[in-house]
Design a protein around this motif. Structure first.
Motif, PDB file in Angstrom:
ATOM      1  N   TYR A 147       0.819  -1.207   0.000  1.00 22.03           N
ATOM      2  CA  TYR A 147       0.000   0.000   0.000  1.00 22.03           C
ATOM      3  C   TYR A 147       0.856   1.261   0.000  1.00 22.03           C
ATOM      4  O   TYR A 147       0.471   2.285  -0.578  1.00 22.03           O
ATOM      5  CB  TYR A 147      -0.952  -0.011   1.193  1.00 22.03           C
ATOM      6  CG  TYR A 147      -2.093  -0.993   1.012  1.00 22.03           C
ATOM      7  CD1 TYR A 147      -3.189  -0.677   0.210  1.00 22.03           C
ATOM      8  CD2 TYR A 147      -2.068  -2.235   1.630  1.00 22.03           C
ATOM      9  CE1 TYR A 147      -4.231  -1.578   0.027  1.00 22.03           C
ATOM     10  CE2 TYR A 147      -3.096  -3.145   1.453  1.00 22.03           C
ATOM     11  CZ  TYR A 147      -4.184  -2.805   0.651  1.00 22.03           C
ATOM     12  OH  TYR A 147      -5.198  -3.705   0.476  1.00 22.03           O
ATOM     13  N   ASP A 148       2.023   1.204   0.646  1.00 24.71           N
ATOM     14  CA  ASP A 148       2.935   2.353   0.612  1.00 24.71           C
ATOM     15  C   ASP A 148       3.361   2.665  -0.819  1.00 24.71           C
ATOM     16  O   ASP A 148       3.352   3.827  -1.255  1.00 24.71           O
ATOM     17  CB  ASP A 148       4.178   2.067   1.463  1.00 24.71           C
ATOM     18  CG  ASP A 148       3.918   2.247   2.946  1.00 24.71           C
ATOM     19  OD1 ASP A 148       2.930   2.934   3.297  1.00 24.71           O
ATOM     20  OD2 ASP A 148       4.690   1.702   3.755  1.00 24.71           O
ATOM     21  N   ARG A 149       3.749   1.619  -1.558  1.00 28.26           N
ATOM     22  CA  ARG A 149       4.186   1.839  -2.938  1.00 28.26           C
ATOM     23  C   ARG A 149       3.011   2.250  -3.827  1.00 28.26           C
ATOM     24  O   ARG A 149       3.188   3.011  -4.781  1.00 28.26           O
ATOM     25  CB  ARG A 149       4.870   0.581  -3.479  1.00 28.26           C
ATOM     26  CG  ARG A 149       6.278   0.375  -2.942  1.00 28.26           C
ATOM     27  CD  ARG A 149       6.978  -0.783  -3.643  1.00 28.26           C
ATOM     28  NE  ARG A 149       6.317  -2.047  -3.370  1.00 28.26           N
ATOM     29  CZ  ARG A 149       6.601  -2.827  -2.329  1.00 28.26           C
ATOM     30  NH1 ARG A 149       7.545  -2.475  -1.478  1.00 28.26           N
ATOM     31  NH2 ARG A 149       5.959  -3.963  -2.146  1.00 28.26           N
ATOM     32  N   MET A 150       1.833   1.764  -3.529  1.00 25.34           N
ATOM     33  CA  MET A 150       0.671   2.153  -4.320  1.00 25.34           C
ATOM     34  C   MET A 150       0.402   3.643  -4.166  1.00 25.34           C
ATOM     35  O   MET A 150      -0.009   4.313  -5.128  1.00 25.34           O
ATOM     36  CB  MET A 150      -0.558   1.347  -3.888  1.00 25.34           C
ATOM     37  CG  MET A 150      -1.791   1.594  -4.752  1.00 25.34           C
ATOM     38  SD  MET A 150      -3.112   0.391  -4.478  1.00 25.34           S
ATOM     39  CE  MET A 150      -3.593   0.807  -2.805  1.00 25.34           C
ATOM     40  N   ARG A 151       0.676   4.181  -2.971  1.00 24.96           N
ATOM     41  CA  ARG A 151       0.475   5.607  -2.741  1.00 24.96           C
ATOM     42  C   ARG A 151       1.569   6.447  -3.402  1.00 24.96           C
ATOM     43  O   ARG A 151       1.296   7.468  -4.036  1.00 24.96           O
ATOM     44  CB  ARG A 151       0.442   5.889  -1.239  1.00 24.96           C
ATOM     45  CG  ARG A 151       0.112   7.340  -0.898  1.00 24.96           C
ATOM     46  CD  ARG A 151       0.060   7.576   0.594  1.00 24.96           C
ATOM     47  NE  ARG A 151       1.385   7.412   1.199  1.00 24.96           N
ATOM     48  CZ  ARG A 151       1.734   6.409   1.993  1.00 24.96           C
ATOM     49  NH1 ARG A 151       0.861   5.464   2.257  1.00 24.96           N
ATOM     50  NH2 ARG A 151       2.947   6.341   2.516  1.00 24.96           N
ATOM     51  N   THR A 152       2.819   5.991  -3.294  1.00 29.63           N
ATOM     52  CA  THR A 152       3.936   6.796  -3.791  1.00 29.63           C
ATOM     53  C   THR A 152       4.196   6.616  -5.285  1.00 29.63           C
ATOM     54  O   THR A 152       4.792   7.491  -5.910  1.00 29.63           O
ATOM     55  CB  THR A 152       5.230   6.461  -3.022  1.00 29.63           C
ATOM     56  OG1 THR A 152       5.513   5.067  -3.166  1.00 29.63           O
ATOM     57  CG2 THR A 152       5.071   6.800  -1.546  1.00 29.63           C
ATOM     58  N   ASN A 153       3.759   5.490  -5.873  1.00 30.71           N
ATOM     59  CA  ASN A 153       4.028   5.212  -7.283  1.00 30.71           C
ATOM     60  C   ASN A 153       2.785   5.295  -8.154  1.00 30.71           C
ATOM     61  O   ASN A 153       2.798   4.840  -9.299  1.00 30.71           O
ATOM     62  CB  ASN A 153       4.655   3.822  -7.445  1.00 30.71           C
ATOM     63  CG  ASN A 153       6.052   3.754  -6.853  1.00 30.71           C
ATOM     64  OD1 ASN A 153       6.970   4.416  -7.309  1.00 30.71           O
ATOM     65  ND2 ASN A 153       6.208   2.948  -5.816  1.00 30.71           N
ATOM     66  N   ALA A 154       1.712   5.863  -7.619  1.00 31.12           N
ATOM     67  CA  ALA A 154       0.488   6.015  -8.410  1.00 31.12           C
ATOM     68  C   ALA A 154       0.791   6.835  -9.655  1.00 31.12           C
ATOM     69  O   ALA A 154       1.406   7.890  -9.594  1.00 31.12           O
ATOM     70  CB  ALA A 154      -0.586   6.684  -7.567  1.00 31.12           C
ATOM     71  N   GLY A 155       0.376   6.350 -10.793  1.00 36.65           N
ATOM     72  CA  GLY A 155       0.645   7.032 -12.047  1.00 36.65           C
ATOM     73  C   GLY A 155       1.857   6.483 -12.770  1.00 36.65           C
ATOM     74  O   GLY A 155       2.019   6.711 -13.970  1.00 36.65           O
ATOM     75  N   PHE A 156       2.728   5.752 -12.042  1.00 37.03           N
ATOM     76  CA  PHE A 156       3.919   5.170 -12.656  1.00 37.03           C
ATOM     77  C   PHE A 156       3.842   3.646 -12.733  1.00 37.03           C
ATOM     78  O   PHE A 156       4.707   3.015 -13.327  1.00 37.03           O
ATOM     79  CB  PHE A 156       5.171   5.561 -11.856  1.00 37.03           C
ATOM     80  CG  PHE A 156       5.404   7.034 -11.790  1.00 37.03           C
ATOM     81  CD1 PHE A 156       6.010   7.695 -12.844  1.00 37.03           C
ATOM     82  CD2 PHE A 156       4.996   7.758 -10.687  1.00 37.03           C
ATOM     83  CE1 PHE A 156       6.226   9.070 -12.789  1.00 37.03           C
ATOM     84  CE2 PHE A 156       5.213   9.121 -10.621  1.00 37.03           C
ATOM     85  CZ  PHE A 156       5.815   9.787 -11.669  1.00 37.03           C
ATOM     86  N   ALA A 157       2.832   3.079 -12.101  1.00 34.85           N
ATOM     87  CA  ALA A 157       2.715   1.624 -12.054  1.00 34.85           C
ATOM     88  C   ALA A 157       1.243   1.249 -11.975  1.00 34.85           C
ATOM     89  O   ALA A 157       0.373   2.095 -11.751  1.00 34.85           O
ATOM     90  CB  ALA A 157       3.485   1.063 -10.860  1.00 34.85           C
ATOM     91  N   THR A 158       0.965  -0.041 -12.151  1.00 31.18           N
ATOM     92  CA  THR A 158      -0.399  -0.568 -12.042  1.00 31.18           C
ATOM     93  C   THR A 158      -0.458  -1.488 -10.837  1.00 31.18           C
ATOM     94  O   THR A 158       0.412  -2.343 -10.648  1.00 31.18           O
ATOM     95  CB  THR A 158      -0.782  -1.351 -13.310  1.00 31.18           C
ATOM     96  OG1 THR A 158      -0.704  -0.483 -14.438  1.00 31.18           O
ATOM     97  CG2 THR A 158      -2.197  -1.903 -13.194  1.00 31.18           C
ATOM     98  N   PHE A 159      -1.496  -1.322 -10.005  1.00 29.82           N
ATOM     99  CA  PHE A 159      -1.663  -2.132  -8.809  1.00 29.82           C
ATOM    100  C   PHE A 159      -3.004  -2.866  -8.887  1.00 29.82           C
ATOM    101  O   PHE A 159      -4.059  -2.240  -9.028  1.00 29.82           O
ATOM    102  CB  PHE A 159      -1.625  -1.264  -7.548  1.00 29.82           C
ATOM    103  CG  PHE A 159      -0.266  -0.691  -7.263  1.00 29.82           C
ATOM    104  CD1 PHE A 159       0.190   0.428  -7.951  1.00 29.82           C
ATOM    105  CD2 PHE A 159       0.556  -1.272  -6.326  1.00 29.82           C
ATOM    106  CE1 PHE A 159       1.445   0.957  -7.711  1.00 29.82           C
ATOM    107  CE2 PHE A 159       1.821  -0.761  -6.071  1.00 29.82           C
ATOM    108  CZ  PHE A 159       2.266   0.360  -6.771  1.00 29.82           C
TER     109      PHE A 159
END
Length: 285
Positions: free
Chosen positions: A140-152
């Motif tokens: 969830y941390d990476r989903m918040r910080t990498n939103a727009g650069f990755a798909t979750f």
């Protein structure tokens, strides 16, 4: 009780190993290789466990059990290994073994319930779910910080799509092509996974402009082919998937081959998340 279970497992596994060693040689597809097969059962009821993960530690060889609790690892090079059996809510079992050239081992594992109950997960506003396993909290941390650069692919998304196989969850992701040929069976597998790249970026047997991703499971780099993804982990045991393309890959997943793409898969109880969401909706009415 635990010591009795371990003694019984060790004795049963030793007997099966000896029986396999004394049996007549069995022909296998790859010269000098052997096969591992067997069943995974509930220790108290004898019920087959569907979706248990069976793997040889430190290798690409892994499989999920079918509805009868059966598994099979084929064309495994001869040598010493540690076979591990995992299933959510049950104690993990590890068995050291040695596989001889041409040998076919038949094994049976009875898993004891761990007695562990997953804690409730509470979500408020945009905050991170609390009381999570650290690896899932990092998801969830990476989903918040990498939103727009990755798909979750979140638990909610996976529960809505309810994929039969792991590769089915990837079919609707932009930039990923999943192609399953005639080799696919009821157990899954045989599906090519390719990330779309610029012209001329094809690798190996993949077409022009396509290349295969590297794969992580629970943060561990897996030395395997994408075609083996369905056997590595059953779709029912996936909590979430992170998908990165090229330059967007975080340092923890930046291994050789990451320039093409990365699939970071996390195991866990996503169905518990579905039940909690239903309870939250019911309480808000």
């Amino acid at each position: 009780m635990a010591s009795t279970f371990l003694r019984r497992l060790a004795a049963g596994a030793l007997g099966l190993l000896l029986a396999g060693a004394l049996a007549a040689p069995v022909a296998v597809a790859q010269e000098g290789a052997g096969n591992l097969a067997g069943r995974v059962l509930d220790d108290s009821t004898g019920t087959p466990l569907f979706g248990a993960r069976v793997l040889l530690l430190g290798t690409k060889y892994a499989a999920g059990t079918d509805e009868a609790g059966r598994f099979r690892l084929a064309d495994v090079p001869a040598g010493p290994y540690v076979l591990q059996v995992r299933y959510i809510g049950y104690e993990t079992v590890s068995l050291p073994l040695s596989l001889a050239p041409g040998q076919a081992l038949q094994l049976e594992f009875s898993l004891a319930s761990s007695g562990f109950v997953l804690p409730d997960i509470v979500v408020r506003g945009q905050g991170r779910p609390g009381m999570l396993d650290p690896k899932l909290a990092a998801f969830y941390d990476r989903m918040r910080t990498n939103a727009g650069f990755a798909t979750f692919l979140t638990p909610q998304y996976l529960n809505q799509r309810n994929p039969q196989f792991t590769t089915d969850a990837l079919r609707s992701v932009p930039g990923i092509r999943v192609t399953c040929g005639s080799t696919r069976t009821n157990a899954g597998g045989g599906c090519e996974i390719a990330f779309q790249r610029s012209a001329g970026a094809g690798i190996g047997t993949y077409g022009a402009g396509q290349c295969p991703p590297i794969i992580f499971l629970d943060g561990m780099f897996m030395r395997m082919k994408p075609q083996e993804l369905d056997q590595m982990i059953p779709a029912q045991q996936i909590y979430g998937i992170e998908i990165y393309k090229g330059q967007a890959t975080p340092p923890e997943f930046n291994y050789p081959g990451a320039a093409c793409g990365v699939l970071a898969i996390w195991s866990g109880d996503r169905f518990g998340e579905r039940d909690r969401e239903r309870d939250r909706v019911g309480n808000n009415r």
